[in-house]
Scaffold this motif. Structure first.
Motif, mmCIF file in Angstrom:
data_model
loop_
_atom_site.group_PDB
_atom_site.id
_atom_site.type_symbol
_atom_site.label_atom_id
_atom_site.label_comp_id
_atom_site.label_asym_id
_atom_site.label_seq_id
_atom_site.Cartn_x
_atom_site.Cartn_y
_atom_site.Cartn_z
ATOM 1 N N THR A 46 0.906 -1.032 -0.007
ATOM 2 C CA THR A 46 0.128 0.231 -0.125
ATOM 3 C C THR A 46 0.969 1.347 -0.116
ATOM 4 N N ILE A 47 0.479 2.308 -0.458
ATOM 5 C CA ILE A 47 0.833 3.468 -0.351
ATOM 6 C C ILE A 47 0.332 4.418 0.407
ATOM 7 N N GLY A 48 0.885 4.940 1.476
ATOM 8 C CA GLY A 48 -0.003 5.848 2.564
ATOM 9 C C GLY A 48 0.165 7.251 2.104
ATOM 10 N N PRO A 49 -0.972 8.159 2.635
ATOM 11 C CA PRO A 49 -0.930 9.587 2.496
ATOM 12 C C PRO A 49 0.517 10.305 2.897
ATOM 13 N N GLY A 50 1.237 11.054 1.878
ATOM 14 C CA GLY A 50 2.502 11.830 2.114
ATOM 15 C C GLY A 50 3.619 10.972 1.518
ATOM 16 N N ALA A 51 3.443 9.853 1.283
ATOM 17 C CA ALA A 51 4.378 8.824 0.634
ATOM 18 C C ALA A 51 5.182 9.581 -0.336
ATOM 19 N N VAL A 52 6.358 9.041 -0.594
ATOM 20 C CA VAL A 52 7.408 9.402 -1.768
ATOM 21 C C VAL A 52 7.131 8.399 -2.580
ATOM 22 N N VAL A 53 6.803 8.535 -3.864
ATOM 23 C CA VAL A 53 6.460 7.637 -4.722
ATOM 24 C C VAL A 53 7.392 7.622 -6.075
ATOM 25 N N GLU A 54 7.979 6.464 -6.526
ATOM 26 C CA GLU A 54 8.719 6.444 -7.431
ATOM 27 C C GLU A 54 8.217 5.428 -8.603
ATOM 28 N N VAL A 55 7.992 5.945 -9.925
ATOM 29 C CA VAL A 55 7.341 5.152 -10.900
ATOM 30 C C VAL A 55 8.542 4.845 -11.890
ATOM 31 N N GLY A 56 8.753 3.572 -12.198
ATOM 32 C CA GLY A 56 9.936 3.524 -13.413
ATOM 33 C C GLY A 56 9.119 2.855 -14.567
ATOM 34 N N ARG A 286 -2.954 -17.921 -15.620
ATOM 35 C CA ARG A 286 -1.941 -17.159 -14.785
ATOM 36 C C ARG A 286 -0.725 -17.683 -14.131
ATOM 37 N N SER A 287 -1.373 -18.981 -13.590
ATOM 38 C CA SER A 287 -0.261 -19.799 -13.008
ATOM 39 C C SER A 287 1.097 -20.287 -13.761
ATOM 40 N N GLU A 288 0.787 -20.132 -15.060
ATOM 41 C CA GLU A 288 1.938 -20.502 -15.935
ATOM 42 C C GLU A 288 2.789 -19.489 -15.897
ATOM 43 N N LEU A 289 2.709 -18.375 -15.595
ATOM 44 C CA LEU A 289 3.656 -17.270 -15.628
ATOM 45 C C LEU A 289 4.608 -17.134 -14.682
ATOM 46 N N THR A 290 5.858 -16.785 -14.943
ATOM 47 C CA THR A 290 7.160 -16.436 -14.050
ATOM 48 C C THR A 290 6.943 -15.270 -13.246
ATOM 49 N N LYS A 291 7.145 -15.251 -12.156
ATOM 50 C CA LYS A 291 6.944 -14.189 -11.350
ATOM 51 C C LYS A 291 8.196 -12.911 -11.614
ATOM 52 N N ILE A 292 7.870 -11.869 -11.451
ATOM 53 C CA ILE A 292 9.066 -10.792 -11.741
ATOM 54 C C ILE A 292 9.636 -10.523 -10.374
ATOM 55 N N GLY A 293 10.912 -10.923 -10.329
ATOM 56 C CA GLY A 293 11.692 -10.608 -9.106
ATOM 57 C C GLY A 293 12.030 -9.052 -9.056
ATOM 58 N N ASP A 294 12.093 -8.718 -7.708
ATOM 59 C CA ASP A 294 12.364 -7.177 -7.561
ATOM 60 C C ASP A 294 13.584 -6.722 -8.191
ATOM 61 N N GLU A 295 14.779 -7.605 -8.471
ATOM 62 C CA GLU A 295 16.030 -7.108 -9.034
ATOM 63 C C GLU A 295 15.622 -6.580 -10.262
ATOM 64 N N LEU A 296 14.717 -7.028 -11.078
ATOM 65 C CA LEU A 296 14.633 -6.901 -12.374
ATOM 66 C C LEU A 296 13.669 -5.417 -12.342
ATOM 67 N N LEU A 297 12.939 -5.479 -11.391
ATOM 68 C CA LEU A 297 11.905 -3.888 -11.233
ATOM 69 C C LEU A 297 12.642 -2.805 -10.912
ATOM 70 N N ARG A 298 13.645 -2.999 -9.926
ATOM 71 C CA ARG A 298 14.422 -1.637 -9.519
ATOM 72 C C ARG A 298 15.166 -1.314 -10.577
ATOM 73 N N ALA A 299 15.844 -1.948 -11.480
ATOM 74 C CA ALA A 299 16.601 -1.611 -12.463
ATOM 75 C C ALA A 299 15.671 -0.837 -13.639
ATOM 76 N N SER A 300 14.520 -0.822 -13.518
ATOM 77 C CA SER A 300 13.846 -0.171 -14.554
ATOM 78 C C SER A 300 13.657 1.231 -14.277
ATOM 79 N N GLY A 301 13.447 1.985 -15.038
ATOM 80 C CA GLY A 301 13.110 3.780 -14.966
ATOM 81 C C GLY A 301 13.973 4.557 -15.987
ATOM 82 N N SER A 302 14.185 3.787 -17.102
ATOM 83 C CA SER A 302 14.352 4.402 -18.506
ATOM 84 C C SER A 302 13.615 3.994 -19.477
ATOM 85 N N THR A 303 13.931 4.509 -20.886
ATOM 86 C CA THR A 303 13.334 3.884 -21.778
ATOM 87 C C THR A 303 14.142 2.916 -22.566
ATOM 88 N N HIS A 304 15.251 2.940 -22.261
ATOM 89 C CA HIS A 304 16.130 2.077 -23.140
ATOM 90 C C HIS A 304 17.522 1.763 -22.206
#
Length: 304
Positions: A46-56, A286-304
């Motif tokens: 969850t995201i609480g009020p006043g939180a700092v949010v980062e969208v990559g 949906r159970s066929e899909l591989t879960k996305i690890g946090d290490e692949l998410l945190r590296a996102s944030g640019s277009t290429h």
């Protein structure tokens, strides 16, 4: 905020991911893009009020005219130092010309091991997405179902418009969440929270000034989870009886462990039983899909 005032509404976060995905795809394709699909939206926290949010957002695959974008949302309290995973998903956007027709985009190629892993995630989802789409398109809804449902009707206002005169995809996803959340409450689950959204297919745009109908129907209750199917239709105001499908989606809401469980759905009719089986079929896909690890998410944030 949601009805408790303690968390940012999930529908609002869906708007953020759509904007980030659009900006990323448009930058890569150097053209206007439309959201075609949003899949496997996991509400990790969850995201609480006043939180700092980062969208990559990061391109992870391209088709002939499509751009696949991995979007992640992380948040931290104002006085915290660590960001926590709040949401992630993959969007598919299509580059279109001034006439709204798809046109080719330049190919994206992996530049690192992580890039290759992300592209693999995108590619393995394509056949599963097709099966889910086919299953959802084949399903029919009528007045024979007895489970709770919620229908919102309104006119698409110009405050939701993009430059092409259509409602933003993120705004449509917020409408979907609002209708689905209302439906979940009808099962006696006042404090439910969105846990998952998937199979969000955009079949056609909603024009500003159209009459919009968002129909949410509970189709399965499993433990603390409520599975809800949502159909969005729209029609020109002069012909309101000629509404056509614009968007469809499945959402799961869950009741916290310290709250009463939602009421079960009594499968009284053949449609009730068929829709419950449909929900289980989607779960299986949906159970066929591989879960996305946090290490692949945190590296996102640019277009290429």
């Amino acid at each position: 905020m949601d009805h408790t005032g303690k968390h940012v509404q999930a529908g609002r976060v869906l708007e953020w991911i759509d904007r980030a995905g659009y900006a990323c795809a448009a930058a890569w394709s150097t053209s206007y893009c439309v959201t075609a699909y949003v899949g496997n939206v996991h509400y990790d926290g969850t995201i609480g009020p006043g939180a700092v949010v980062e969208v990559g957002a990061k391109v992870i695959h391209t088709g002939t005219s499509s751009v696949h974008v991995l979007v992640s949302v992380h948040a931290r309290g104002l006085h915290d130092t660590e960001f926590n995973r709040a949401m992630h998903c993959i969007l598919v956007l299509v580059a279109v010309d001034e006439h709204g027709k798809p046109h080719p985009v330049r190919a994206w190629e992996p530049r690192s091991i992580d890039d290759a892993a992300r592209q693999k995630l995108a590619l393995e989802r394509i056949p599963v997405r097709t099966r889910i789409k086919d299953a959802m398109l084949a399903e029919r809804y009528s007045g024979q179902g007895t489970a709770p449902r919620s229908t919102l009707r309104f006119v698409a206002g110009d405050n939701t418009a993009n430059w092409a005169g259509n409602a933003h995809g993120g705004t449509v996803m917020r409408w979907i969440h609002e209708a689905a959340a209302t439906c979940a409450v009808l099962l006696g689950a006042e404090h439910v929270r969105a846990r998952y959204s998937g199979g969000i297919h955009f079949h056609r745009p909603i024009r500003i000034g159209d009459i919009v109908e968002v129909d949410a129907r509970a189709i399965l209750v499993s433990g603390t989870d409520i599975h809800i199917s949502i159909l969005v239709r729209s029609a020109p105001p002069r012909t309101p009886d000629k509404a056509s499908l614009t968007t469809r989606c499945m959402m799961i809401f869950s009741a916290p462990n310290d709250q009463p469980r939602p009421a079960s759905i009594e499968e009284r009719t053949s449609e009730d039983r068929r829709l419950a089986a449909h929900a289980r079929e989607i779960i299986s896909h949906r159970s066929e899909l591989t879960k996305i690890g946090d290490e692949l998410l945190r590296a996102s944030g640019s277009t290429h």
